[in-house]
Design an enzyme around this catalytic site. Structure first.
Site, short mmCIF file in Angstrom:
data_model
loop_
_atom_site.label_atom_id
_atom_site.label_comp_id
_atom_site.label_asym_id
_atom_site.label_seq_id
_atom_site.Cartn_x
_atom_site.Cartn_y
_atom_site.Cartn_z
N PHE A 329 -6.56 9.15 1.85
CA PHE A 329 -5.66 9.40 0.84
C PHE A 329 -6.17 10.51 0.06
CE2 PHE A 329 -9.42 5.96 1.09
CZ PHE A 329 -10.08 7.05 -0.74
N ASP A 443 -5.72 -3.95 6.86
CA ASP A 443 -6.72 -2.79 6.97
C ASP A 443 -7.91 -3.44 6.80
OD1 ASP A 443 -6.86 0.14 7.77
OD2 ASP A 443 -6.59 0.81 6.03
#
Length: 645
Positions: A329, A443
């Site tokens: 990310f 997740d």
């Protein structure tokens, strides 16, 4: 004291820090006060941050909710001018009157709550029916306080007919920068600490820096505000006199009967219509709450917004020295806020897999969740194309950094690993069953488990999370997102996700914690759950244990964790236990979990397997095909198996 100071209800100059004339702080303060005066009337609440550390000035002005735009502008202009006189050199000060208040400081106080400075102003006249008046007033304030706390405006107006005839008007207001819980607590505290101010006087004001209450027996605000704020337009107490309707006393029995024959049918029709509309809007609101997760950042989330400049200062302008790590990310930086709190700032890169919608989802969800095993979100920032999430700083980083780092693995002895497994399970029980919203994380993996300084686990990264209303437990998606190796078969194959999808991920995670091996480390076409299953059926499950642990750990606990993990990774969701059942298994030493079935995505060492390629023709394993493994029980006691869910 000057004449201007005497006209104000309260002011305070903090003498612990002063600035010098013509200094950078004074220049920043002058600019900040001008900005407040110019912008206060836009929304009645305005904040500004001026200058750079260590001369940054944080300033705020807020007008009372009943003021017109013009009156708000005048009040803000007056107090921004007069605060210079009453506090000529202090770095922190506040001032208020009955119409507005202003505060500035050298630290970011916008979300802080202050109820220490309180003031009570009363009309000396007493109500003619003090008992009814006091009861009606307290009920009205209580109702309005709940409404204001739930509104992003932190403001509510209302009225009540307290004796069947006379109307009482009230408003409550909090600083827009504080949370709903802090708003409610502030309003409750100033009432509790000043009971004489909500007793029998026909008018009064209870004032604290962070909240405000006013009530009168006359209309001191526009009735249009009743519809603009959330409370119902009229709070009423039933009259004991049946001849009183809407505060009007009938003049004769005949006229009263005539009125009643008209009013009763109309009232019934009105009530039925109202109930129907309430049901309709309740369903609409309920749907909106669920759908709103993917929408724009709500106004309530604005309270978590942190200015980019403050985060630049906290992280030394995102310097490499403050960088904690790098993920898919983007980078994560360590920083320290103005109030001394250590933070971790996740800076999403332009190529990040986590986009704006995922960021909004994470902000909305994590801000509402409170559990010791969930990472705490402090705020976020969306400025100058930056996407930043600000969390509490956890000094031990993510679990994978310790679990799979050969230089640190010995710092994670079995007792800590078992504690981590239980902590994660408790957090999932909260998400799945105990929180106000049913949350599916989607997740769950070791890199999303963070550890505090006591090695307590905290689940992080809710960018892919989904929430379910009411009793809903499963849903479908066309967008498969998450991490391969942790995905349940029904999710990876058909997009079906549920609480049992998280259970599957939890099972893989537990196997990684026990073995000290990554699921992705298998290069011989197999995987961790298949590897564990083969050891389980061959009665060599203890060989799975991470060699770094040696033999100084509880054999029963190790076998129990492997057993539970294999139950979690079973192919069919209905066979997997719920997280509340898993907590019971982990906490109990007098029961045996049921015997597990073959795991999902089972692959043998030669690459073959019943589930190595996901096909629609998967066969349900019958209970008769369960391996007979009672000799691997952690004790000699057996009980009836738990019903599969």
């Amino acid at each position: 004291m000057s004449r201007q100071a005497q006209s104000y209800q309260s002011f305070e100059c903090n003498s612990t820090g002063n600035y010098t004339l013509e200094s950078a702080y004074q220049q920043n303060l002058e600019l900040a006060l001008k900005v407040l005066a110019d912008n206060a009337s836009l929304t009645g609440y305005y904040t500004t941050t001026t200058g750079y550390n260590p001369d940054t000035v944080y300033a705020m002005v807020q007008c009372r909710g009943f003021l017109s735009t013009g009156d708000c502008r005048k009040c803000a202009a007056n107090i921004t001018g007069d605060i210079r006189e009453v506090c000529p050199s202090q770095k922190e000060a506040f001032i208020w009157n009955e119409n507005c208040y202003l505060q500035y400081s050298d630290w970011l106080f916008f979300s802080a709550t202050n109820i220490n400075n309180r003031l009570c102003l009363l009309n000396l006249a007493n109500a003619t029916e003090p008992t009814l008046f006091s009861g009606g007033l307290r009920n009205l304030i209580k109702s309005l306080s709940s409404v204001a706390a739930s509104n992003s405006s932190r403001l509510a107006f209302g009225r009540t007919v307290y004796n069947g005839i006379d109307t009482l008007y009230a408003m409550v207001q909090c600083s827009k920068g504080i949370t709903g819980n802090d708003c409610l607590n502030c309003l409750q505290q100033i009432v509790t600490n000043n009971p004489q101010c909500v007793d029998k006087n026909v008018g009064g004001q209870l004032i604290a820096l962070s909240c405000y209450i006013r009530y009168e027996i006359y209309q001191f605000f526009s009735l249009s505000l009743l519809s603009e704020s959330s409370p119902p337009p009229l709070f009423t107490q039933p009259s004991s006199d049946p001849s009183i309707t809407n505060g009007r006393t009938s003049q004769s029995g005949k006229k009263s009967k005539t009125i009643l024959t008209v009013i009763i049918p109309v009232s019934v029709a009105f009530m039925v219509t109202t109930i129907i509309l309430l049901c309709f809007f309740r369903r609409k609101i309920k749907k909106k709450r669920t759908d709103g997760v993917a929408g724009e950042v709500s106004k309530s989330m604005e309270l978590l917004s942190i200015e980019l400049e403050a985060l630049r200062v906290a992280t030394d302008n995102f310097s490499d020295e403050c960088k904690l790590g790098q993920g898919g990310f983007g980078p994560v930086y360590k920083g320290k806020l103005w109030d001394g709190r250590e933070i971790a700032v996740k800076r999403l890169s332009s190529t990040s897999r986590q986009g704006l919608e995922e960021l909004k989802t994470e902000v909305k969800l994590v801000a509402k969740l409170q559990h010791r095993n969930l990472v705490r979100l402090i705020g976020f920032c969306l400025e100058e194309e930056e996407k930043l999430l600000v969390y509490e700083y956890l000094p031990n980083g993510s679990l994978d950094n310790i679990l799979f780092d050969t230089s640190r693995e010995h710092s994670l002895e079995w007792e800590k690993r078992y504690k981590i497994i239980i902590g994660i399970a408790r957090a999932l029980v909260y998400l799945h069953e105990d929180s106000q919203l049913r949350i599916i994380h989607r997740d769950l993996k070791v890199s999303n488990i963070l550890l505090d300084k006591w090695m307590n686990p905290k689940i992080s990264d809710f960018g892919l999370a989904k929430l379910f209303p009411g009793s809903q437990t499963q849903a479908n998606t066309n967008r498969i997102a998450g991490t391969y190796g942790y995905m349940a078969p029904e999710y990876a194959k058909k997009g079906h996700f549920s609480t049992k999808s998280d259970v599957y991920s939890f099972g893989v995670l537990v196997l990684e914690v026990v073995t000290g091996r990554k699921n992705s480390s298998f290069l011989d076409m197999t995987n961790l759950q298949s590897y564990a299953w083969e050891h389980w059926v061959n009665a060599t499950a203890l060989d799975l244990l991470d060699p770094s642990l040696g033999y100084q750990c509880s054999t029963n606990e190790v076998l129990k964790c492997i057993h539970i993990a294999l139950l979690c990774v079973q192919n069919h969701a209905a066979d997997r236990p719920r997280m509340s059942e898993i907590i019971l298994m982990l906490s109990s030493y007098g029961t045996n979990p049921p015997t597990p079935l073959k795991p999902g995505f089972f692959v043998t060492r030669d690459g073959s397997g019943s589930n190595s390629i996901i096909e629609d023709s998967e066969e349900v394993q019958s209970s008769s095909s369960r391996p007979k493994l009672l000799h691997q029980s952690v004790n000699g006691v057996t009980i009836s198996e738990l019903d599969p869910r």
